[in-house]
Structures are given as C-alpha cells and as structure tokens.
Design a protein around this motif. Structure first.
Motif, short mmCIF file in Angstrom:
data_model
loop_
_atom_site.label_atom_id
_atom_site.label_comp_id
_atom_site.label_asym_id
_atom_site.label_seq_id
_atom_site.Cartn_x
_atom_site.Cartn_y
_atom_site.Cartn_z
N VAL A 147 1.21 -0.93 0.43
CA VAL A 147 0.31 0.10 -0.04
C VAL A 147 0.86 1.29 0.45
O VAL A 147 0.96 2.22 -0.61
CB VAL A 147 -0.69 0.28 1.59
N ARG B 7 -5.42 1.69 -7.54
CA ARG B 7 -5.77 0.65 -8.16
C ARG B 7 -5.26 -0.85 -6.89
O ARG B 7 -3.63 -0.94 -7.14
CB ARG B 7 -5.85 0.13 -9.23
N PHE B 8 -5.85 -0.21 -6.04
CA PHE B 8 -5.40 -1.51 -5.05
C PHE B 8 -6.48 -2.10 -4.53
O PHE B 8 -7.16 -2.50 -4.16
CB PHE B 8 -4.76 -1.46 -3.55
N ASP C 25 -6.29 -5.01 6.18
CA ASP C 25 -7.49 -4.70 5.28
C ASP C 25 -7.91 -3.27 6.12
O ASP C 25 -8.24 -2.11 5.52
CB ASP C 25 -9.37 -5.45 5.70
N VAL D 203 -6.34 -0.87 3.95
CA VAL D 203 -5.82 -1.15 2.55
C VAL D 203 -6.77 0.27 2.27
O VAL D 203 -7.10 1.26 1.68
CB VAL D 203 -6.28 -1.91 1.90
N SER E 155 -6.23 4.08 3.00
CA SER E 155 -5.30 4.30 2.02
C SER E 155 -5.72 5.84 1.24
O SER E 155 -4.62 6.51 1.00
CB SER E 155 -4.53 3.23 1.32
N TRP F 124 -9.04 1.05 -3.94
CA TRP F 124 -9.11 -0.02 -2.18
C TRP F 124 -10.23 -1.10 -3.01
O TRP F 124 -11.96 -0.32 -3.55
CB TRP F 124 -9.33 -0.06 -2.00
N THR F 125 -10.44 -2.57 -3.32
CA THR F 125 -11.56 -2.86 -2.65
C THR F 125 -11.06 -4.92 -2.23
O THR F 125 -9.95 -5.31 -2.27
CB THR F 125 -12.00 -4.47 -4.95
N ILE F 126 -11.91 -5.04 -1.12
CA ILE F 126 -11.14 -6.38 -0.42
C ILE F 126 -12.37 -7.10 -0.48
O ILE F 126 -13.50 -7.23 -0.32
CB ILE F 126 -11.99 -6.28 0.67
#
Ligand SMILES: NC(=O)c1ccc[n+]([C@@H]2O[C@H](COP(=O)([O-])OP(=O)(O)OC[C@H]3O[C@@H](n4cnc5c(N)ncnc54)[C@H](OP(=O)(O)O)[C@@H]3O)[C@@H](O)[C@H]2O)c1
Length: 217
Positions: free
Chosen positions: A93, A103-104, A133, A136, A139, A143-145
């Motif tokens: 990150v 994009r993460f 998580d 992220v 951050s 992001w998508t988890i």
C-alpha cells in the motif's frame, strides 16, 4: 492493464496470473524465488523477484494496479502472519501510494470482519487480515477488499455468491476467486467495496455489478 500479483506463485496467484494474461492484461508475477520464474512466465506472467519480508518498492514501478494474494500460510505462526499477511500488504500500500499506483485489490478472508470470534488458532490470522484490510481501507487508494470463504481446488464454474456479509460460512474455489479478482479489476464500481465470496449461482460480473448498485444505496 499491467497488474502486480503479490503471491503469484500461490494457488490463487497462479490461477490469477494465467487468467489476467488470457484476458489481455500484463501480469507482473511477484516471486521470492528466482527458480519460480519459468513457471510464472509459462502462465503469461512477467516474473519479478521481491520478498514481502524485505524491500518491495521496486515491484510497484510501472504497474497500473496491485492485487495482494500472498500469505504466510496455515502452517505459520502469528509472527509471519504479522510480517506477511499484514506487513506485506501494508508495505505494498505504501509503495503504491508513493508511486502513484491507484488501484489496490486485496484477498482477505471471511471472518476478518470479526477476529474476536475466531477460534484461538485462527485469531492471529484473522487479526492480521483485519489489520491489513483496515490499512487498505484507510489508504485513500482505489481499493477493493475480497473476503473468500474456505478455499478449494475444485474447477471454477464462473458462478459465486457475493455480499458484504453473506450470513453463512462455506467454500469457494480458488479458480472462481481468481475470476472474481479479474472481474473486480474490470469494474471500477467495485472500488470502495468490501465483500465476501462463496461458491454460488450468480454469474461473476453480474454479481459484482449488483453488489456495486447495492453499495450505492
Ligand atoms: N486457505 C483458505 O481457505 C483461505 C481462505 C480465505 C482467504 N485465504 C487467503 O487467500 C490468499 C491466497 O491463498 P492461496 O491458497 O493462494 O495461498 P498460497 O498458495 O499459500 O499462496 C501464498 C503465496 O504467498 C507467497 N508468499 C509468502 N511469503 C512471501 C514473501 N515473504 N514474499 C513474497 N511472497 C510470499 C507464497 O510464495 P511461495 O510460493 O514462494 O511460497 C505463495 O505464493 C492468502 O492471502 C490467504 O490468506 C485463504
């Protein structure tokens, strides 16, 4: 899209690398052992040697997105889970932010929403996942988890169940998780979503689109 796959030599990672290449992306396959390079190249990945326990800044150079699907593994103790599952994700990150990679996507785990209710054995794992998580999500990245249930090596069928909380446990094939990750990268409406995934009946892109609409409500 040029996509760094952290954990590319893992069981999801190999499937993801192949699927990304097949979809016309350029997967950059992060490995920690040079001897894995030929295998990753055969799957369509550009091998890149980096160890999540060390310096990873160079791994993020010139990529458009990062997918984190690494992990210290079930045989490891709490220390490696903090170093790799949490610390490795956090390092990537930071590297992404420093180099302007927006994009993460992170592979977390079902149960990371509530580590306190995990068994004593699973708690250090779920705590590390949750901490990653949270890092992220804070951050500022796009992001998508993704939180899969118990992973299997069954062939995927392109059908899943997804929801912020599915309200049940279960299994999901690594193959379908890899397909979900490719679909997440293709659909920017998944930015800012945290969701669980299990084997199910719903077509993957359609299921993600429905999730995004629900997230907007
Ligand atoms: N097992 C489950 O039921 C379950 C459920 C939900 C979520 N998850 C999560 O899903 C993700 C992927 O699972 P999987 O089955 O594909 O795992 P896996 O096969 O164990 O792959 C993990 C990968 O991480 C890599 N890795 C470990 N330490 C590293 C380091 N220091 N530097 C760079 N890479 C390192 C490993 O590299 P090597 O190949 O060199 O060992 C391996 O390729 C993990 O984050 C896991 O926690 C698992």
């Amino acid at each position: 899209m040029r996509v760094l796959v952290a954990g590319s030599h893992g069981k999801i990672g190999r499937r993801l690398t192949r699927r990304l290449a097949e979809a016309g992306h350029e997967p950059v396959a992060m490995i920690r052992d040079e001897e894995q390079a030929d295998e990753m190249a055969a799957l369509g990945g550009h091998p890149l040697v980096a160890d999540l326990a060390g310096d990873v800044a160079h791994a993020v150079a010139a990529v458009d997105a990062v997918v984190f699907t690494a992990g210290a593994g079930p045989g490891s103790g709490p220390g490696p889970k903090q170093t790799i599952d949490r610390g490795g994700a956090e390092k990537l990150v930071d590297a992404a932010k420093a180099q302007g990679v927006r994009r993460f996507v992170i592979v977390s785990s079902m149960g990371a929403d509530d580590p306190a209710s995990a068994s004593e054995q699973m708690r250090p794992y779920q705590e590390a996942k949750r901490q990653a998580d949270d890092y992220v999500a804070a951050s500022g990245l796009d992001w998508t988890i993704v939180r899969p249930g118990g992973l299997t090596d069954e062939p995927g069928d392109g059908r899943v169940a997804v929801a912020g909380s599915l309200g049940r446990g279960g299994k999901v094939s690594r193959d379908d998780v890899a397909a979900v990750l490719v679909a997440v990268l293709a659909d920017d409406r998944t930015i800012g979503l945290t969701f669980e995934v299990l084997d199910g009946d719903d077509d993957i892109p359609a299921a993600l689109a429905a999730l995004a609409v629900e997230g907007d409500r």
